[in-house]
Design an enzyme around this catalytic site. Structure first.
Site, short mmCIF file in Angstrom:
data_model
loop_
_atom_site.label_atom_id
_atom_site.label_comp_id
_atom_site.label_asym_id
_atom_site.label_seq_id
_atom_site.Cartn_x
_atom_site.Cartn_y
_atom_site.Cartn_z
N GLY A 48 -4.70 3.47 1.49
CA GLY A 48 -4.05 2.85 0.33
C GLY A 48 -4.64 1.48 0.04
O GLY A 48 -4.82 1.10 -1.12
N ASP A 49 -4.94 0.71 1.09
CA ASP A 49 -5.51 -0.63 0.87
C ASP A 49 -6.95 -0.54 0.37
O ASP A 49 -7.41 -1.45 -0.33
CB ASP A 49 -5.43 -1.45 2.15
CG ASP A 49 -4.02 -2.00 2.38
OD1 ASP A 49 -3.38 -2.41 1.39
OD2 ASP A 49 -3.55 -1.97 3.53
N ALA A 91 4.84 4.39 4.31
CA ALA A 91 4.75 3.55 5.52
C ALA A 91 5.58 4.22 6.61
O ALA A 91 6.57 4.91 6.33
CB ALA A 91 5.27 2.16 5.22
N ARG A 120 7.04 -9.05 6.98
CA ARG A 120 7.90 -8.13 6.22
C ARG A 120 9.31 -8.69 6.08
O ARG A 120 9.92 -8.61 5.01
CB ARG A 120 7.99 -6.79 6.95
CG ARG A 120 6.93 -5.80 6.56
CD ARG A 120 7.25 -4.38 7.02
NE ARG A 120 7.69 -4.22 8.38
CZ ARG A 120 8.95 -4.01 8.75
NH1 ARG A 120 9.90 -3.90 7.86
NH2 ARG A 120 9.25 -3.87 10.03
N SER A 122 0.83 -1.21 0.00
CA SER A 122 0.00 0.00 0.00
C SER A 122 0.87 1.26 0.00
O SER A 122 0.36 2.36 -0.26
CB SER A 122 -0.95 0.01 1.20
OG SER A 122 -0.23 0.06 2.40
N HIS A 123 2.16 1.12 0.28
CA HIS A 123 3.04 2.29 0.29
C HIS A 123 4.33 2.05 -0.49
O HIS A 123 5.34 2.69 -0.25
CB HIS A 123 3.30 2.76 1.73
CG HIS A 123 2.06 3.32 2.33
ND1 HIS A 123 1.07 2.52 2.88
CD2 HIS A 123 1.59 4.59 2.41
CE1 HIS A 123 0.07 3.28 3.29
NE2 HIS A 123 0.35 4.54 3.01
P1 NDP Z 1 -1.63 -3.91 8.79
O1 NDP Z 1 -2.95 -4.00 9.44
O2 NDP Z 1 -1.39 -4.67 7.56
O3 NDP Z 1 -0.49 -4.33 9.82
C1 NDP Z 1 -0.35 -3.64 11.03
C2 NDP Z 1 0.75 -4.27 11.87
O4 NDP Z 1 0.30 -5.53 12.37
C3 NDP Z 1 2.04 -4.56 11.10
O5 NDP Z 1 3.13 -4.32 11.94
C4 NDP Z 1 1.91 -6.03 10.73
O6 NDP Z 1 3.16 -6.70 10.59
C5 NDP Z 1 1.16 -6.57 11.93
N1 NDP Z 1 0.32 -7.72 11.62
C6 NDP Z 1 -0.61 -7.82 10.65
N2 NDP Z 1 -1.23 -9.00 10.71
C7 NDP Z 1 -0.68 -9.67 11.74
C8 NDP Z 1 -0.88 -10.96 12.32
N3 NDP Z 1 -1.80 -11.79 11.85
N4 NDP Z 1 -0.12 -11.32 13.39
C9 NDP Z 1 0.81 -10.47 13.88
N5 NDP Z 1 1.05 -9.25 13.38
C10 NDP Z 1 0.32 -8.86 12.33
O7 NDP Z 1 -1.24 -2.37 8.52
P2 NDP Z 1 -2.20 -1.14 8.26
O8 NDP Z 1 -3.12 -1.53 7.15
O9 NDP Z 1 -2.80 -0.67 9.51
O10 NDP Z 1 -1.17 -0.05 7.74
C11 NDP Z 1 -0.48 -0.27 6.51
C12 NDP Z 1 0.57 0.78 6.30
O11 NDP Z 1 -0.04 2.01 5.96
C13 NDP Z 1 1.48 1.08 7.48
O12 NDP Z 1 2.82 0.94 7.05
C14 NDP Z 1 1.19 2.53 7.82
O13 NDP Z 1 2.29 3.26 8.29
C15 NDP Z 1 0.73 3.06 6.48
N6 NDP Z 1 -0.06 4.27 6.63
C16 NDP Z 1 0.53 5.47 6.38
C17 NDP Z 1 -0.18 6.64 6.57
C18 NDP Z 1 0.46 7.97 6.37
O14 NDP Z 1 -0.17 8.98 6.62
N7 NDP Z 1 1.70 8.04 5.93
C19 NDP Z 1 -1.58 6.62 6.98
C20 NDP Z 1 -2.07 5.30 7.26
C21 NDP Z 1 -1.35 4.17 7.07
P3 NDP Z 1 3.73 -7.05 9.11
O15 NDP Z 1 4.08 -5.73 8.50
O16 NDP Z 1 4.89 -7.94 9.33
O17 NDP Z 1 2.59 -7.72 8.36
O1 PYC Z 2 -2.85 4.67 3.41
O2 PYC Z 2 -4.09 5.84 4.79
C1 PYC Z 2 -3.15 5.73 4.01
C2 PYC Z 2 -2.31 6.92 3.77
C3 PYC Z 2 -2.61 8.23 3.99
C4 PYC Z 2 -1.51 8.97 3.61
C5 PYC Z 2 -0.58 8.11 3.15
N1 PYC Z 2 -1.07 6.86 3.28
#
Ligand code: NDP
Ligand code: PYC
Length: 343
Positions: A193-194, A129, A315, A53-54
Site C-alpha cells: 500500500g505504501d 491493517a 497511532r 496505507s489501509h
Molecule cells: P511500519 O513500518 O510503518 O510500522 C511497523 C511498526 O513499527 C508499527 O507498529 C509502528 O508503530 C512501529 N514503528 C514505526 N516506526 C517506528 C519508530 N521509529 N519507533 C518505534 N516504532 C516504530 O508498518 P508497515 O509498513 O510494515 O505496515 C503497514 C501496515 O500494512 C500494517 O498495519 C500491516 O498490517 C499492513 N499490511 C497488511 C497486509 C495484509 O495482507 N493485510 C500486508 C502487509 C501490510 P506505529 O503504528 O505507532 O507507527
Molecule cells: O499493503 O502489502 C500491503 C497489503 C497487501 C494486502 C493488503 N495490504
C-alpha cells in the site's frame, strides 16, 4: 483515491460519520449489513489512527474487488470447535474480519480456560491493517499474535523471483499503566500500500526496498509495481519471518499460499484470498508478578535507556487528535467516497 493530505482544501469528519459513510459504500456494493459494519469500522479505525496505507485509500480496491465477484460480500463464516485450544473458521470466501468476529467468543473462552488458543481462518481475504485484529485482545488482558499472508510480490532472500506476500505480523500485550503494547509490521521492506501511495505522490523509496522487472535494485515505486517486486526487510531475517507467515497463515489454516490463487479472471480483484492465524494467550496463567506489571516494567526500562517512541505511540497520538478534532480528508477523497456511497 488521492494519497493522504496532498490537497490544499480539506474536510473534517467525525469517526462515526466516516464509519457511516464507509458502511453505506459497502452496502451499496453488495455486502451484508454485518460485513459492511465490520469493514467500515476497521477502515475508519485505520484512518483515525493515521494508518493511511489501509484507511480510506483502500476503499476503491474493496469496491472493485466486490464488483469483480472475487470475494463474497455476504459471507457467512462457519466456526468449527476442533480441540480444547483450536478453533477453525471457514470464512466462506469473505473478508477475514467478520470471520474473526464470529469465532471470537469461542476463541476467548478457550484461551481463558486452556491458557492458550489458536484461531485458524481460511478461505478468507485480508485487505487491512492487522493491529485492529490483535489490539482488542490486549485491552481485555490477553496477549495476541496474528499473521496473514497476502499476494506474491516479495522475492525471498537469495532468490531471483517473487513468491512471498508482504505477510504482516501483529502482536499485542497488556501493560499496567497505559495502552497495550502493539506492533504491526509487514515482513517486506515496505507495505505494498505504501508503494502505491509513493507512486501516486511521485516519491522515491529508500534503497533496499525493491527490484525492477529485470531484477535490478530500484527506488522507483512505479518500477516495483510494474513488473518489479519488493524485498523482505532485513535480508535473510525478514525472509525467514515471511516464510513462517506463509506456513502459519496458509499451511496451518488450510488457506492459500500467497502464490496459490489466480485472480486474472476477476478484473479489479485486489484482496488476497489466503488465510490468517491468531494465537491468544491468557497471561494470568503465568508464574510470578502480573504480566501487565512486568510489561510495564519493560517499558519503564526502555524509556530509561532513552527510548522516545514505542510502536503504537504514533497511532495513539493520531487517534487522540482524530477523536478530539475529527478525521481530515482532502476534498477530492471525500467527493470520491460520497460518489461511491451514491450521495
Ligand atoms: P511500519 O513500518 O510503518 O510500522 C511497523 C511498526 O513499527 C508499527 O507498529 C509502528 O508503530 C512501529 N514503528 C514505526 N516506526 C517506528 C519508530 N521509529 N519507533 C518505534 N516504532 C516504530 O508498518 P508497515 O509498513 O510494515 O505496515 C503497514 C501496515 O500494512 C500494517 O498495519 C500491516 O498490517 C499492513 N499490511 C497488511 C497486509 C495484509 O495482507 N493485510 C500486508 C502487509 C501490510 P506505529 O503504528 O505507532 O507507527
Ligand atoms: O499493503 O502489502 C500491503 C497489503 C497487501 C494486502 C493488503 N495490504
Amino acid at each position: 483515491m488521492s494519497a493522504p493530505h496532498d490537497h490544499a482544501s480539506a474536510s473534517t469528519l467525525s469517526v462515526e460519520a466516516l464509519t457511516r459513510l464507509l458502511e453505506t459504500i459497502f452496502l451499496r456494493h453488495g455486502t451484508s449489513a454485518e460485513v459492511a459494519r465490520s469493514l467500515a469500522t476497521n477502515c475508519a479505525s485505520a484512518e483515525r489512527d493515521g494508518a493511511h496505507s489501509h484507511g480510506v485509500f483502500r476503499i476503491p480496491g474493496y469496491v472493485s474487488t466486490l464488483n469483480s465477484g472475487w470475494v463474497n460480500g455476504k459471507s457467512v463464516p462457519k466456526v468449527e470447535d476442533v480441540a480444547s485450544g483450536f478453533v477453525r473458521v471457514d470464512a466462506d470466501n469473505g473478508y477475514a474480519q467478520p470471520a474473526l468476529a464470529a469465532a471470537r467468543p469461542l476463541l476467548v473462552e478457550k484461551a481463558r480456560s486452556a491458557g492458550i488458543a489458536v484461531l485458524a481462518i481460511r478461505n478468507s481475504h485480508h485487505f487491512a491493517a492487522l493491529w485492529p485484529d490483535v489490539e482488542p485482545f490486549a485491552e481485555e488482558g490477553l496477549v495476541a499474535l496474528s499473521v496473514v499472508n497476502s499476494m506474491t510480490c516479495v522475492v525471498p532472500h537469495g532468490a531471483d523471483r517473487p513468491l512471498f506476500g508482504t505477510n504482516p505480523i501483529a502482536f499485542a500485550a497488556p501493560r499496567a499503566d497505559g495502552a497495550p503494547i502493539v506492533f504491526d509490521l509487514a515482513t517486506s521492506a515496505i507495505a505494498h500500500g505504501d508503494v502505491q501511495i509513493a507512486a501516486r505522490k511521485g516519491e522515491k523509496l529508500p534503497e533496499g526496498t525493491g527490484v525492477d522487472s529485470l531484477g535490478q535494485p530500484t527506488c522507483d515505486p512505479k518500477a516495483i509495481l510494474e513488473g518489479g517486486a519488493l524485498l523482505p526487510f532485513g535480508g535473510h531475517k525478514g525472509s525467514a519471518l515471511s516464510m513462517m507467515v506463509e506456513l502459519l497463515a496458509a499451511a496451518l489454516t488450510g488457506g492459500n499460499f500467497s502464490f496459490e490463487f489466480d485472480w486474472k479472471n476477476h478484473p479489479g480483484a485486489k484482496s488476497p484470498w489466503t488465510g490468517q492465524l491468531l494465537i491468544v494467550i491468557d497471561p494470568s496463567k503465568s508464574a510470578g508478578q502480573s504480566f501487565a506489571e512486568r510489561s510495564q516494567e519493560l517499558v519503564r526500562q526502555m524509556h530509561g535507556v532513552g527510548l522516545k517512541r514505542l510502536p503504537g505511540d504514533r497511532r495513539h497520538l493520531q487517534r487522540a487528535k482524530s477523536l478530539a478534532n475529527g478525521i481530515v480528508l482532502d476534498e477530492q477523497t471525500l467527493a470520491q467516497l460520497r460518489e461511491l456511497a451514491g450521495e
